[in-house]
Design an enzyme around this catalytic site. Structure first.
Site, PDB file in Angstrom:
ATOM      1  N   LYS A   1    -102.272 103.040 -35.501  1.00  0.00           N
ATOM      2  CA  LYS A   1    -101.805 101.827 -34.826  1.00  0.00           C
ATOM      3  C   LYS A   1    -100.709 102.219 -33.857  1.00  0.00           C
ATOM      4  O   LYS A   1     -99.778 102.944 -34.217  1.00  0.00           O
ATOM      5  CB  LYS A   1    -101.256 100.822 -35.839  1.00  0.00           C
ATOM      6  CG  LYS A   1    -101.077  99.461 -35.212  1.00  0.00           C
ATOM      7  CD  LYS A   1    -100.347  98.514 -36.112  1.00  0.00           C
ATOM      8  CE  LYS A   1     -98.869  98.635 -35.846  1.00  0.00           C
ATOM      9  NZ  LYS A   1     -98.090  97.626 -36.539  1.00  0.00           N
TER      10      LYS A   1
HETATM   11  C1  R5P Z   1     -94.458  95.602 -37.870  1.00  0.00           C
HETATM   12  O1  R5P Z   1     -93.589  95.874 -38.575  1.00  0.00           O
HETATM   13  C2  R5P Z   1     -95.791  95.653 -38.348  1.00  0.00           C
HETATM   14  O2  R5P Z   1     -96.305  96.933 -38.488  1.00  0.00           O
HETATM   15  C3  R5P Z   1     -96.726  94.801 -37.576  1.00  0.00           C
HETATM   16  O3  R5P Z   1     -97.874  94.755 -38.323  1.00  0.00           O
HETATM   17  C4  R5P Z   1     -97.082  95.274 -36.193  1.00  0.00           C
HETATM   18  O4  R5P Z   1     -95.964  95.508 -35.420  1.00  0.00           O
HETATM   19  C5  R5P Z   1     -98.065  94.358 -35.499  1.00  0.00           C
HETATM   20  O5  R5P Z   1     -97.514  93.144 -35.330  1.00  0.00           O
HETATM   21  P1  R5P Z   1     -97.061  92.619 -33.900  1.00  0.00           P
HETATM   22  O6  R5P Z   1     -98.325  92.355 -33.139  1.00  0.00           O
HETATM   23  O7  R5P Z   1     -96.302  91.375 -34.215  1.00  0.00           O
HETATM   24  O8  R5P Z   1     -96.243  93.673 -33.260  1.00  0.00           O
END
Ligand code: R5P
Length: 297
Positions: free
Chosen positions: A205
């Site tokens: 990710k």
């Molecule tokens: C953050 O701490 C998490 O890993 C979230 O799952 C990730 O950042 C994705 O969420 P967002 O689209 O809100 O950034």
């Protein structure tokens, strides 16, 4: 000491050439994996499109009850059917996600800091692999801070997760956490995503950046792109569109869905971009149509 003087910049990414070792499996870099890994990856990545919409709602593990996530028990049932994978903590999933949804789960297994601290970069794997097995997780998610104080320990923890996941054929989702002094350039993300892939994660990710095609081409496992802080829906759909066009295998989006005033409409529009080839413009029109239809009903 490693010789890091005179490092040459990578430039031959062959962005237009598809990943070579695919066999007949639809997930990048997974052709040589065993049946259990492939089965779990197929629950995350749609075998027809090869892509995924992950709904991220794991923010509470370091932020507590944040905007949009005040009531997971009310929110998740509204959104889950439009996601391929739910990314959350064991506490959130066990308490608030009905067990009969049969959605793939990316279980957040790392933590160690909170927004009460300046440095968020110290995390370790705190959830056991047995818990992941009990929760039928399709992946375990571990945050790795590249270019931050906690880099060494989070790299070690990521490798520990990969070792444990490999033992039971549970994929690891390596989460690129950007060190606070790092610039979000393609150079940084190429380094960070490639490091995680070489540590053995099956999914990375990351964030979108300029020259994302190079980042994606250099990473031998699928990239899913986080949404980041809330931006207007049209812009978030453009982010999703550019990510997919740039070679991402999906999105792992949180705030741009659950902080939207129209979260159900937003996740459906994101789904159209990821799985149905909609452009950002088409998806935004779809979003507006859905939202207006709801208003007029
Ligand atoms: C953050 O701490 C998490 O890993 C979230 O799952 C990730 O950042 C994705 O969420 P967002 O689209 O809100 O950034």
């Amino acid at each position: 000491m490693a010789d890091i003087d005179g490092i040459k910049n990578a430039k031959q990414f062959a962005e237009d050439v598809a990943f070579a070792n695919t066999g007949n499996f639809h997930v990048k870099g997974a052709n040589n994996l065993d049946w259990g890994m492939k089965d779990r990856l197929s629950r995350i990545f749609n075998p027809i499109t090869g892509k995924t919409v992950m709904l991220a709602f794991d923010h509470g593990y370091f932020m507590g009850a944040t905007a949009g996530l005040e009531r997971l028990d009310l929110l998740i049932p509204r959104l889950a059917e439009h996601a391929d994978c739910l990314m959350g903590t064991r506490g959130a999933i066990r308490t608030s996600v009905p067990a009969n949804y049969n959605k793939s789960i990316a279980l957040r297994v790392s933590s160690g800091s909170s927004i009460l601290q300046d440095d968020l970069s110290r995390e370790s794997m705190v959830v056991s692999i047995e818990e992941a097995i009990k929760m039928n997780a399709s992946a375990i998610a571990v945050q790795t801070f590249i270019g931050a104080e906690g880099q060494k320990e989070t790299i070690e923890e990521l490798n520990r997760a990969v070792n444990l996941g490999s033992r039971y054929s549970i994929p690891t989702l390596g989460v690129v956490a950007v060190g606070k002094d790092m610039e979000r350039t393609s150079r940084y993300f190429t380094l960070a995503t490639r490091m995680l892939a070489e540590f053995g994660v099956q999914i990375v990710k990351t964030y979108y950046c300029d020259d994302f095609e190079k980042v994606a081409a250099a990473c031998p496992v699928p990239l899913v792109v986080a949404g980041g802080k809330k931006i207007p829906e049209q812009d978030a759909l453009t982010l999703a569109y550019k990510s997919i066009q740039g070679g991402a295998a999906g999105v792992d989006m949180g705030r741009n869905i659950f902080q939207s005033e129209k979260p159900e409409e937003m996740i459906q529009a994101v789904n159209k971009v990821v799985h149905h080839g909609f452009t950002d413009k088409e998806a935004y029109e779809f979003f507006l149509d859905l939202a207006n239809e709801k208003i007029s009903n």
